[in-house]
Design a protein around this motif. Structure first.
Motif, short mmCIF file in Angstrom:
data_model
loop_
_atom_site.label_atom_id
_atom_site.label_comp_id
_atom_site.label_asym_id
_atom_site.label_seq_id
_atom_site.Cartn_x
_atom_site.Cartn_y
_atom_site.Cartn_z
N GLY A 25 -58.28 43.33 -55.86
CA GLY A 25 -59.44 43.68 -55.07
C GLY A 25 -59.26 43.26 -53.62
O GLY A 25 -58.15 43.16 -53.10
N PHE A 26 -60.36 42.97 -52.97
CA PHE A 26 -60.31 42.57 -51.58
C PHE A 26 -59.67 41.19 -51.44
O PHE A 26 -59.83 40.32 -52.30
CB PHE A 26 -61.73 42.51 -51.00
CG PHE A 26 -62.38 43.85 -50.85
CD1 PHE A 26 -62.19 44.61 -49.70
CD2 PHE A 26 -63.17 44.37 -51.86
CE1 PHE A 26 -62.79 45.86 -49.56
CE2 PHE A 26 -63.78 45.61 -51.73
CZ PHE A 26 -63.58 46.36 -50.58
N ARG A 47 -60.37 49.10 -54.02
CA ARG A 47 -61.37 48.41 -53.22
C ARG A 47 -62.62 49.29 -53.06
O ARG A 47 -63.76 48.82 -53.20
CB ARG A 47 -60.80 48.05 -51.85
CG ARG A 47 -59.74 46.95 -51.88
CD ARG A 47 -59.10 46.82 -50.52
NE ARG A 47 -58.24 45.67 -50.37
CZ ARG A 47 -56.97 45.62 -50.76
NH1 ARG A 47 -56.43 46.68 -51.36
NH2 ARG A 47 -56.24 44.52 -50.58
N THR A 62 -64.52 49.40 -56.30
CA THR A 62 -65.27 48.16 -56.50
C THR A 62 -66.64 48.24 -55.84
O THR A 62 -67.66 47.84 -56.41
CB THR A 62 -64.47 46.98 -55.93
OG1 THR A 62 -63.22 46.88 -56.60
CG2 THR A 62 -65.22 45.67 -56.10
#
Length: 576
Positions: A392-393, A556, A559
């Motif tokens: 993710g980030f 991302r 998400t």
């Protein structure tokens, strides 16, 4: 999905019969697979159980009771063995037990049923099997926890004991919460009796095969239209083989994906060898998008596993046609795994280098095309980052999105990583696999009501495999060595011993569909501005870059799409 909800103030005695509301109440909210919610009361003791229990006939025999409901059997076991009854319970379940002024909450070690709680005062708490049912209580509320928001953006999910809401906790799998007038404490239950595992490999193969066969038998007991998911990998192939031996009328089900990594042809060959019927399910982008919209309203928490919409559709299909479906989930957690070589090098050696030195080496390596593939050995901020399931980030990206100083030291993932010395690669990685949430299945069952069962999580089988020598469980070139040896007894090795591809959901295609409709809807600044959670400027720039062709940003973006859809369905109406 049926379940339970309750409140308890341990400073008061349990209410007597006659007009008072019992502190454990049913919160039935739809259909649920398996045993569902079960309640039993005797004197000052009440049990509420949500989920599946197996081996009930054997428990009744040991206890010499004629109790019919699962909760009544658990109540009798509590009366006989107290907390020592908990490691005897085989299944996927959440349990609340009130005995006088003592409340116990317990979540079985599989973690496949959820249980949430929040302290509402000294020695008082509220609890529920569905998060929405808990936060609807006025004493609890829906204030977003900033650290949990950071965790979700980094990992794509939120692991117990945290939830997205401030002051609301998820009971960790295999843990016991005790609420008494003295206070609230979370602790492990008593350890089960554990016989010594076989010392010879062939004997271990015999024992594991027998234990798994018994687990399959228990989970097929009473099934009229059984099925099993078959992906062609070791785990699902072994469960399907053992189930086919017991039930020749078994239906094997494969979720196919278009493209070169479709595993359905290999699964079909395995099903043919086993002599069972085989069905391949394929879902269109439109079907997946509709399943995603359903999930936004039914998920307890946002979770960015891209395979969840396909799981919902597969469970929907099975619920209409089969009363029991077996799944190979649990093998990774039970057997454990060795991380890839580059991860071992990163954790044991590269982590000793200063961050500035790692960044410099990573930049130099990437500048040479022939060496660029080695950059992950040194390109990380924290060595735990090399083992995260979904990328993710980054921490710096989250700080820019949220405007916060961000740390992940409080997360279950980082705390689990820190428990092990650098050379303990198998033990560490296995513990991390065990600690990562498996909410895709939990939430897909909640959304559909399908009865899905997991033989690898059987009490006997799980305990046996976890106690085996490491070299029996994993060997160079032979991950899951013990399971491969059992499977080879039932299915010729050439049919399954081949490179295994993960289930690749067409995520980029879903995000690009209809002119990037999902991206433009869920990253719309007008939807985010009233929440004051993330920078709308940063969101707009991310959407612009992705629509311009930066495909590496797909997860991302996904998400944030999931987070917005979930917030819109579960929080926005109650936003301050």
């Amino acid at each position: 999905m049926s379940g339970f909800r309750g409140r308890c103030d341990a400073r008061r005695a349990a209410p007597a019969a006659g007009g008072e509301v019992h502190p454990i109440v049913a919160a039935a909210s739809g259909r649920g697979g398996g045993n569902g919610a079960s309640f039993a009361t005797q004197g000052s003791c009440t049990v509420a159980l949500d989920g599946e229990l197996y081996g009930l006939d054997e428990l009744r025999r040991q206890l010499q009771v004629d109790a019919t409901s699962p909760a009544a059997v658990v109540l009798a076991a509590w009366r006989r063995w107290s907390t020592a009854c908990l490691p005897r319970l085989d299944g996927e379940f959440a349990l609340a037990l009130l005995d006088g002024d003592e409340l116990l909450l317990y979540r079985d070690p599989t973690g496949l049923r959820s249980l949430y709680w929040a302290a509402t005062g000294p020695g008082a708490l509220a609890f529920a099997t569905r998060l929405r049912a808990l936060v609807e209580l006025p004493q609890v509320g829906r204030r977003v926890a900033r650290r949990s928001l950071h965790e979700y953006l980094r990992f794509g999910d939120i692991a117990a004991p945290h939830t997205l809401f401030e002051g609301v906790h998820a009971l960790e799998a295999g843990q016991l919460l005790r609420c008494t007038p003295a206070g609230i404490a979370v602790q492990p239950p008593p350890a089960p009796d554990a016989p010594r595992p076989p010392a010879q490999f062939d004997a271990a193969v015999d024992a594991v095969e027998a234990a798994l066969a018994r687990s399959v038998h228990e989970r097929l007991n009473g099934a009229r239209r059984p099925a099993a998911f078959l992906s062609s990998g070791v785990d699902s192939s072994l469960i399907c083989a053992l189930a086919a031996r017991e039930r020749p009328d078994l239906q094997a089900i494969t979720v196919g994906v278009d493209g070169t990594q479709d595993e359905s042809p290999a699964a079909r060959r395995i099903a043919q060898h086993l002599g069972v019927r085989h069905e391949v399910l394929r879902f269109s982008g439109t079907e997946l998008a509709l399943a995603f919209e359903r999930l936004a309203t039914s998920m307890d928490q946002p979770m960015a596993d891209p395979a969840t919409p396909a799981s919902v559709l597969a469970f929907d299909h099975c619920r209409e046609r089969h009363d029991v479906v077996l799944d190979g989930t649990g093998a990774d957690e039970v057997v454990g795994a060795m991380p890839p070589r580059h991860v071992r090098l990163a954790v044991q050696y590269a982590s000793l280098l200063p961050p500035a030195a790692r960044r410099a080496i990573a930049g130099a390596v990437r500048a040479v095309p022939a060496l660029a593939g080695y950059a992950p050995i040194v390109d990380f901020e924290h060595p735990a980052d090399t083992m995260i399931r979904w990328q993710g980030f980054t921490r710096r990206e989250i700080e820019a999105l949220c405007g916060d100083v961000v740390s992940f030291e409080h997360t279950t993932f980082y705390r689990t990583f820190a428990r092990f010395p650098r050379p303990a690669h198998f033990e560490r990685y296995s513990a991390l696999v065990d600690a990562m949430p498996c909410d895709r299945l939990t939430q897909a069952v909640a959304a559909t009501g399908a009865t899905v069962r997991y033989p690898f999580h059987g009490l006997e089988a799980s305990a046996l495999v976890r106690r085996l020598r490491t070299d029996f469980r994993d060997a160079p070139g032979a991950p899951k060595r013990i399971l491969r040896a059992v499977l080879a007894r039932h299915v010729p090795q050439p049919l399954w011993d081949r490179p295994k591809h993960g289930f690749n959901v067409p995520l980029a295609g879903m995000l690009r569909a209809d002119g990037h409709r999902l991206v433009r809807t869920h990253l719309d600044p007008d939807r985010w501005r009233p929440r004051a959670l993330l920078s709308v400027q940063a969101l707009g720039e991310l959407a612009r870059r992705y629509e311009a062709g930066e495909e590496r940003l797909a997860f991302r973006v996904w998400t944030l799409v999931v987070l917005d859809a979930w917030l819109h369905a579960n929080v926005d109406a109650a936003w301050p």
